[in-house]
Design an enzyme around this catalytic site. Structure first.
Site, mmCIF file in Angstrom:
data_model
loop_
_atom_site.group_PDB
_atom_site.id
_atom_site.type_symbol
_atom_site.label_atom_id
_atom_site.label_comp_id
_atom_site.label_asym_id
_atom_site.label_seq_id
_atom_site.Cartn_x
_atom_site.Cartn_y
_atom_site.Cartn_z
ATOM 1 N N ALA A 1 11.236 -86.380 -50.373
ATOM 2 C CA ALA A 1 9.965 -85.257 -50.120
ATOM 3 C C ALA A 1 8.877 -85.894 -50.940
ATOM 4 O O ALA A 1 7.714 -85.926 -50.403
ATOM 5 C CB ALA A 1 10.255 -83.801 -50.326
ATOM 6 N N ASP A 2 8.925 -86.025 -52.065
ATOM 7 C CA ASP A 2 7.779 -86.603 -52.956
ATOM 8 C C ASP A 2 7.364 -87.844 -52.387
ATOM 9 O O ASP A 2 6.220 -88.094 -52.535
ATOM 10 C CB ASP A 2 8.305 -86.660 -54.367
ATOM 11 C CG ASP A 2 8.442 -85.209 -55.169
ATOM 12 O OD1 ASP A 2 7.698 -84.267 -54.734
ATOM 13 O OD2 ASP A 2 8.945 -85.430 -56.091
ATOM 14 N N LYS A 3 8.107 -88.694 -52.167
ATOM 15 C CA LYS A 3 7.738 -90.137 -51.840
ATOM 16 C C LYS A 3 7.064 -90.265 -50.467
ATOM 17 O O LYS A 3 5.946 -91.138 -50.188
ATOM 18 C CB LYS A 3 8.674 -91.027 -52.133
ATOM 19 C CG LYS A 3 8.936 -91.258 -53.554
ATOM 20 C CD LYS A 3 10.166 -92.101 -53.941
ATOM 21 C CE LYS A 3 11.404 -91.852 -53.915
ATOM 22 N NZ LYS A 3 12.554 -92.842 -54.074
#
Length: 408
Positions: free
Chosen positions: A180-182
C-alpha cells in the site's frame, strides 16, 4: 562515498531528467520517501526535512548503527538531510526560507498538522506561488475518515486487498510487503511529475492530494471488480482465473508456468504429449477456456510433475511460453539476469561501510538515473543547507544551541 556509475550511453549527462528541480521532502516512513527517492534517482535535488528525532523508519530493520536501519537505507538515497524543530520559531523560519527555493514540497504529514505548523497549502503558496504542494493522505480529505491515521496494514485491510489474499484460507491476510505504501508512493511520484508538467506549460502550480485508500482501492478494482463492474451486477466480485493460478510442482521443485494465449496453450499441450486436451479444454476459445480455468490449471499441475524444472524452462523458452523458477529473496543478487544488468550496486557509506543497493530500474537514454548520494545521517547536511540560505556559522551554532536544528 563512492558514487555509482550512471547507466547510459557514453557521454550522456549524469544529471537525470529532473536535474534542476528542487524538492522539499517532508515525508517519513516508506510511502513518501519511496516517491522522493525516485525523484532524486531521476536527478532532482531532494532536501529531506526531519524532526530532531528523525524519520521513524530510521530504526526499522537491520542496522549497524542506530538510525541507519535497512528500511531507511532502502528509500532515502540521493537526499540531503536537514533536521529542524518546526515547533520552534527559529526552526520554522528555516523552512520558510527554504520554501521559496523549491519547485515541489512533498509531505505525508496530515493536513491539519501541517496547518498547525504554519505550512498548509495556502500558507506555502503565499511564500512561493510556483511551488507544487503534494500531500499523501491516508484517506481523501473530502470523506468522513479524512482525519484518521493510516499505515500500510490499515489500507490493505480497508481496500479489500487483505480479503483477496486470504480468500483461500477463509480469513484476511496481509501481503508481506509494504504494497500500500509503495503503490501509493508510485502514484504520488506520477502526480508530482504531472503537476510539474502542468506548471511548465501554464505557469500554474497546484495542490496535489494522493489518498492511500482510494489509490489502493482503484489498484485492486482493475481486475477484482468482476461482475460488480456492471450495474446491476452480473456476478460476484473477484477474478476467477487468479483464484486458480498457483505455483506448480515439478519433479524436483516449483515453478510458475503460464501459457496465456491460445497459441501458448496449444503448443504446451502438444509438447507435453497431451494434444487431446486442446479440444477437451477448449483452449482455442478464450471464453470457453476461462469458463473452466480450474480444469485447465489442474491439467497443467498434473503434467508439470512429469519433468524437472530445468526441462520445463528449456521447453518454455523454445515455445516462448512465460515461465520461471522461483527465486529466494537472498538469492536475488545472483539471479542470472539481475546479475548481468548489475541490479545490485555496491556503495561505500562513510559510517555504514559497504552497502548493497538496488539501482534505479528505469533507464533514460540521454539523462540516466543514478545513485549519486548515500542515504544521509540525521541532520548530516543541516549546516550545509543553512549556509546556502545565507546563515552564518555563528547563527547556525546559535540555532543548534537553542535546539531549533540538529546537525549530523
Amino acid at each position: 562515498m563512492t558514487d555509482s556509475t550512471p547507466d547510459g550511453p557514453h557521454g550522456a549527462s549524469p544529471g537525470g531528467p529532473l536535474a534542476g528541480i528542487r524538492v522539499l521532502d517532508l515525508t517519513a516512513v516508506v510511502l513518501g520517501p519511496f516517491a522522493t527517492q525516485t525523484l532524486g534517482d531521476w536527478g532532482a535535488e531532494v532536501i529531506k526535512v526531519e524532526t530532531p528525532s528523525g524519520d521513524l523508519v530510521r530504526n526499522s530493520g537491520v542496522f549497524r548503527n542506530r538510525g541507519m536501519a535497512s528500511v531507511f537505507l532502502g528509500v532515502n538515497r540521493n537526499k540531503r538531510s536537514v533536521s529542524l524543530d518546526l515547533k520552534t520559531p527559529e526552526g520554522a523560519e528555516v523552512l520558510r526560507r527554504l520554501i521559496p527555493t523549491a519547485d515541489v514540497l512533498v509531505t505525508n504529514i496530515r493536513p491539519a498538522g501541517m496547518a498547525r505548523l504554519g505550512f498548509g497549502p495556502e500558507q506555502c503558496r503565499a511564500l512561493n506561488p510556483r511551488m507544487v504542494f503534494a500531500v499523501a493522505t491516508g484517506f481523501g480529505q473530502d470523506g468522513p475518515h479524512r482525519a484518521r491515521p493510516a499505515f500500510d496494514e490499515v489500507i490493505q485491510a480497508a481496500s479489500g486487498l487483505a480479503d483477496i489474499v486470504g480468500e483461500e484460507e477463509g480469513r484476511p491476510r496481509f501481503v508481506p510487503s509494504l504494497v500500500a505504501d509503495k503503490i501509493t508512493g508510485m502514484a504520488l511520484l506520477s502526480a508530482v511529475l504531472a503537476a510539474l508538467l502542468h506548471r511548465e506549460r501554464t505557469g500554474e502550480a497546484q495542490l496535489v492530494e494522493v489518498p492511500m485508500l482510494e489509490t489502493l482501492t482503484a489498484f485492486v478494482a482493475v481486475e477484482h471488480q468482476g461482475g460488480h463492474a456492471f450495474d446491476p451486477p452480473r456476478g460476484e466480485p473477484g477474478y476467477e482465473r487468479l483464484r486458480h493460478r498457483k505455483p506448480v510442482a515439478t519433479q524436483d521443485g516449483w515453478m510458475t508456468l503460464l501459457p496465456y494465449t491460445a497459441a501458448h496453450w496449444r503448443a504446451f499441450f502438444e509438447a507435453a504429449g497431451r494434444p487431446e486436451l486442446i479440444e477437451a479444454l477448449s483452449v482455442d476459445d478464450p471464453v470457453k477456456r476461462n469458463a473452466q480455468i480450474d480444469r485447465v490449471y489442474a491439467a497443467v499441475a498434473d503434467i508439470a510433475r512429469g519433468r524437472s524444472t530445468t526441462d520445463w524452462l528449456a521447453l518454455c523458452e523454445t515455445l516462448d511460453i512465460p515461465a520461471t523458477a522461483f527465486s529466494a529473496i537472498g538469492d536475488l543478487p545472483s539471479h542470472p539476469h539481475l546479475a548481468a544488468v548489475g541490479m545490485f550496486q555496491p556503495m561505500q557509506h562513510p559510517t555504514e561501510g559497504t552497502l548493497r543497493m538496488a539501482k534505479p530500474p528505469t533507464r533514460f537514454a540521454a539523462t540516466p538515473a543514478a545513485i549519486r548520494r548515500h542515504p544521509p545521517r540525521l541532520g548530516e547536511h543541516t549546516a550545509e543547507v543553512l549556509a546556502e540560505l545565507g546563515y552564518t556559522a555563528a547563527e547556525i551554532e546559535d540555532l543548534a544551541s537553542r535546539r531549533a536544528i540538529r546537525r549530523g
